[in-house]
Design a protein around this motif. Structure first.
Motif, mmCIF file in Angstrom:
data_model
loop_
_atom_site.group_PDB
_atom_site.id
_atom_site.type_symbol
_atom_site.label_atom_id
_atom_site.label_comp_id
_atom_site.label_asym_id
_atom_site.label_seq_id
_atom_site.Cartn_x
_atom_site.Cartn_y
_atom_site.Cartn_z
ATOM 1 N N ALA A 220 32.083 -60.829 0.306
ATOM 2 C CA ALA A 220 32.743 -60.107 -0.590
ATOM 3 C C ALA A 220 33.771 -59.129 -0.297
ATOM 4 N N GLY A 221 33.803 -58.236 0.959
ATOM 5 C CA GLY A 221 34.573 -57.329 1.443
ATOM 6 C C GLY A 221 34.526 -56.021 0.658
ATOM 7 N N SER A 222 35.258 -55.173 0.875
ATOM 8 C CA SER A 222 35.287 -53.679 0.112
ATOM 9 C C SER A 222 36.375 -53.495 -0.341
ATOM 10 N N ALA A 223 36.518 -52.339 -1.083
ATOM 11 C CA ALA A 223 37.624 -52.112 -1.990
ATOM 12 C C ALA A 223 38.607 -51.518 -0.925
ATOM 13 N N GLY A 224 38.442 -51.058 0.233
ATOM 14 C CA GLY A 224 39.128 -50.389 1.221
ATOM 15 C C GLY A 224 39.616 -51.674 2.034
ATOM 16 N N THR B 55 44.768 -59.562 -4.577
ATOM 17 C CA THR B 55 43.357 -60.416 -4.597
ATOM 18 C C THR B 55 42.883 -60.268 -5.758
ATOM 19 N N MET B 56 42.464 -61.313 -6.438
ATOM 20 C CA MET B 56 41.584 -61.181 -7.707
ATOM 21 C C MET B 56 40.258 -61.438 -7.453
ATOM 22 N N LEU B 57 39.318 -60.733 -7.882
ATOM 23 C CA LEU B 57 37.955 -61.137 -7.530
ATOM 24 C C LEU B 57 37.046 -61.122 -8.893
ATOM 25 N N ASP B 58 35.953 -61.753 -8.928
ATOM 26 C CA ASP B 58 35.178 -61.868 -9.840
ATOM 27 C C ASP B 58 34.318 -60.479 -10.148
ATOM 28 N N PHE B 59 34.241 -59.956 -11.117
ATOM 29 C CA PHE B 59 33.760 -58.730 -11.313
ATOM 30 C C PHE B 59 32.246 -58.891 -11.129
ATOM 31 N N ARG B 60 31.633 -59.977 -11.703
ATOM 32 C CA ARG B 60 30.054 -59.935 -11.659
ATOM 33 C C ARG B 60 29.683 -60.423 -10.074
ATOM 34 N N ALA C 51 31.760 -60.622 -7.289
ATOM 35 C CA ALA C 51 32.746 -60.035 -6.215
ATOM 36 C C ALA C 51 33.379 -61.230 -5.420
ATOM 37 N N ALA C 52 33.022 -62.469 -5.868
ATOM 38 C CA ALA C 52 33.751 -63.541 -5.203
ATOM 39 C C ALA C 52 35.170 -63.813 -5.393
ATOM 40 N N ARG C 53 35.938 -64.038 -4.339
ATOM 41 C CA ARG C 53 37.415 -64.008 -4.281
ATOM 42 C C ARG C 53 37.869 -65.251 -5.101
ATOM 43 N N MET C 54 38.591 -65.150 -6.336
ATOM 44 C CA MET C 54 39.001 -66.379 -7.064
ATOM 45 C C MET C 54 39.499 -67.404 -6.124
ATOM 46 N N GLU C 55 40.407 -67.205 -5.277
ATOM 47 C CA GLU C 55 40.971 -68.130 -4.565
ATOM 48 C C GLU C 55 40.085 -68.815 -3.646
ATOM 49 N N ASP C 56 39.037 -68.371 -3.323
ATOM 50 C CA ASP C 56 37.815 -69.231 -2.645
ATOM 51 C C ASP C 56 37.165 -69.998 -3.638
#
Length: 490
Positions: free
Chosen positions: A15-19, A26-31, A33-38
C-alpha cells in the motif's frame, strides 16, 4: 452495512504511505489502498491466462467435437421425430456454470477446468419453435412467478401435440376440454434418455476420428456431455428449450426506456427472439414452469460493451465463482445483469476507457454487494422481476461479508484467480498430445487435416470470445458448414 466498528485495514508494504507518494499522480483505491495500475496489470494478466490461445490442432479438435454433437442431435431427431427437422441452435462460449444463461446452479455437479475439461460450451436446443409471429408474444403467466411461464400446446398444431403428449402435464378444463402443458422436467427426462441412447449406439461402433464420450450426466434439466478429442476435453451443457421469434409482452416496457446500445445496434437485432429454458422459480411447480431467457439478445448487447469492462467482468466472475459457490445463492448470471445495468447507468465515454478495468472491477463488486445487502437484483430485461427474491437473510449476509473481504484486498484475490487459471492451463498442457482427429470418419485412406479450416477456427476462437454461434442443421446432411457467429457465416 455491518454492525459494530469498522476495523481499519492493515497497511501492507504494497500500500505504501502518503509520504511515499510525493507529488506522484498515482491513483489508489480508497477502501483497500491498492494501486489502480497494479489492479489493472493483474486483470490483464488474468485475461491472458483465462482466454488462452489455441493452435491449429486444438482448433480442429473444437470443430470435430462440434460436428459430433450436431450429428448426434440429428440422430436424436430421427429416433421419434420429436425435435424439429430444420432446427436452429444457439451455441454459447462457456458452460451453464459460467452464467451464460439464467439457470439454477444448485442442481449442477461441480466440474473444474483443467481437472474435468479444457473448454466448455452451452448449446440451446429447441424442442419446440414458434417462429411465425411478429406481434408481441403473450404467455400464460397466471400460475407463475414473474419472468416464468407455463406453456400450453394450444399454440401449436395437432401433429405437434400428438408428438409431445407424453412430455406434458394434463389439465382438465371445466368446459370438458383437455389442456396439455409442456413439461420442462418431462422434456428433460426424454432428452436425456434419447441422448444417452444415441451415444450408446455410437460407442458400440467406434470409428477413426470420432470423439470419445467420456461422460454423459444429467444435471437437473441440463445434459452435460464431456468429449475427448485428441488431447482436448470439451464440456457441452445441452439445454432443451422452446424458441420464439418476436418479443414477450411482459418485457415490452423495457423497450420504451433508453439503453446503452441505442444507436449502436438496431432494435430488430436485440428483439429478434427469446427462449423458455427449463428452470423454475423458488415457489413454482418444476413440472410446469419455464423461465424466460434472453440469451440471443445478450449476444447482441455484448457487441456494445468495451473490452476493458468485459475483462473486469471476467475477472470478477472468476472471483465470485470461487468465493460464492456454496451455498449456491449468487450465480455469474446475476453479475452479468449487474454489468448490463451499469452500462445503462454510466456514460459511454467513461466505460470505454482502456485503463479503467480496475475501476470497473471494484464497481462490479460494490454493486453485487449492494444487491446482496438489499436482496434485490432486477432482471435486465424484466426489471420488475427480482432475481434475489428467494435469498435468505443469512445467505445474503454471508455472501456480502465474503465480498467485503474481496473489496478489502482485491489484489490478493486477483492473484489467487491468476494462479487458479495457470494451474488449469498446466493441467491442460500436461495432457498427452494425441494425433489430430481426421475430418473423415471412415477408416480408409490417409486424410490430411484441413489447415485452412483449422486456421479459420483458431481465428474465430481467439477473436470472438463469448460470442454465440447460431447453427442451422439438417440431420440428413451434417457434412456441410452450417454455423454462424453473430452476423458472420461460415
Amino acid at each position: 452495512m455491518c454492525g459494530g466498528k469498522m476495523a481499519a485495514p492493515a497497511l501492507s508494504s504494497r500500500a505504501g504511505s502518503a509520504g511515499s507518494l510525493g507529488n506522484s499522480p498515482t491513483m489508489l483505491d480508497f477502501r483497500s489502498a491498492a494501486r489502480m495500475e497494479d489492479l489493472n496489470r493483474l486483470i490483464q494478466e488474468f485475461s491472458k491466462h483465462d482466454q488462452r490461445e489455441y493452435d491449429d490442432q486444438r482448433a480442429l479438435e473444437i470443430h470435430t467435437a462440434k460436428d459430433f454433437i450436431f450429428s448426434m442431435l440429428g440422430m436424436v431427431q430421427k429416433l421419434d421425430q420429436k425435435l424439429p427437422v430444420a432446427n436452429e441452435y444457439l451455441l454459447l462460449s462457456g458452460g451453464v456454470r459460467e452464467g451464460v444463461v439464467d439457470m439454477d446452479l444448485d442442481e449442477l455437479s461441480v466440474y473444474a477446468r483443467g481437472t474435468d475439461y479444457d473448454m466448455d460450451f452451452t448449446l440451446l436446443v429447441p424442442a419446440l419453435k414458434l417462429h411465425d409471429r411478429n406481434q408481441p408474444v403473450t404467455l400464460d403467466m397466471r400460475h407463475s412467478a414473474l419472468g416464468h411461464s407455463w406453456l400450453s400446446l394450444r399454440l401449436f398444431d395437432e401433429g405437434t401435440i400428438n408428438r409431445w403428449k407424453d412430455c406434458c402435464t394434463v389439465v382438465d378444463h371445466i368446459s370438458g376440454t383437455v389442456n396439455y402443458f409442456f413439461s420442462p422436467t418431462l422434456v428433460a427426462d426424454w432428452f436425456h434418455q434419447a441422448v444417452a441412447l444415441v451415444l450408446l449406439e455410437v460407442q458400440k461402433k467406434p470409428q477413426r476420428g470420432v470423439p470419445r464420450v467420456e461422460k454423459v450426466q444429467r444435471n437437473g434439466t441440463v445434459i452435460s456431455v464431456i468429449l475427448g478429442v485428441g488431447s482436448s476435453r470439451m464440456l457441452y451443457d445441452i439445454v432443451p428449450v422452446v424458441s420464439f421469434k418476436g418479443w414477450p409482452a411482459v418485457a415490452q416496457s423495457w423497450l420504451m426506456e433508453n439503453h446503452f446500445w441505442d444507436g449502436k445496434i438496431t432494435e430488430e437485432e436485440v428483439i429478434s427472439g427469446f427462449y423458455l429454458v427449463p428452470a423454475c422459480s423458488h415457489k413454482g411447480r418444476k413440472e410446469n414452469e419455464w423461465r424466460l431467457s434472453f440469451a440471443r439478445s445478450e449476444v447482441q448487447l455484448k457487441k456494445c460493451i468495451s473490452s476493458s469492462l468485459m475483462q473486469a467482468y471476467q475477472a470478477c466472475k472468476a472471483i465470485i465463482i470461487k468465493l460464492l459457490s456454496r451455498p449456491v445463492a449468487v450465480s455469474p448470471y446475476h453479475l452479468r445483469s449487474i454489468m448490463l445495468w451499469a452500462c445503462d447507468r454510466l456514460p459511454a465515454n467513461f466505460l470505454s476507457q482502456d485503463d479503467f478495468s480496475a475501476h470497473f472491477l471494484l464497481g462490479l463488486i460494490d454493486d453485487l454487494q449492494h444487491c446482496l445487502v438489499n436482496k434485490t437484483c432486477p432482471n435486465y430485461f424484466i426489471p420488475q422481476c427480482n432475481m434475489l427474491e428467494q435469498l435468505s437473510d443469512a445467505d445474503a449476509m454471508l455472501h456480502a461479508r465474503k465480498l467485503s473481504s474481496v473489496r478489502s484486498d482485491p489484489a490478493e484475490h486477483l492473484r489467487s484467480t491468476i494462479e487458479h487459471a495457470k494451474a488449469a492451463n498446466r493441467l491442460t498442457a500436461a495432457a498427452p498430445r494425441a494425433p489430430p482427429p481426421s475430418p473423415q470418419s471412415d477408416a480408409g485412406g490417409d486424410s490430411q487435416p484441413d489447415d485452412r479450416l483449422a486456421k479459420k477456427l483458431q481465428q474465430l476462437v481467439t477473436e470472438n470470445p463469448g460470442k454465440s454461434i447460431s447453427v442451422f442443421i439438417n440431420p440428413d446432411d451434417v457434412t456441410r458448414p452450417h454455423f454462424r457467429i453473430d452476423d458472420k457465416f461460415f
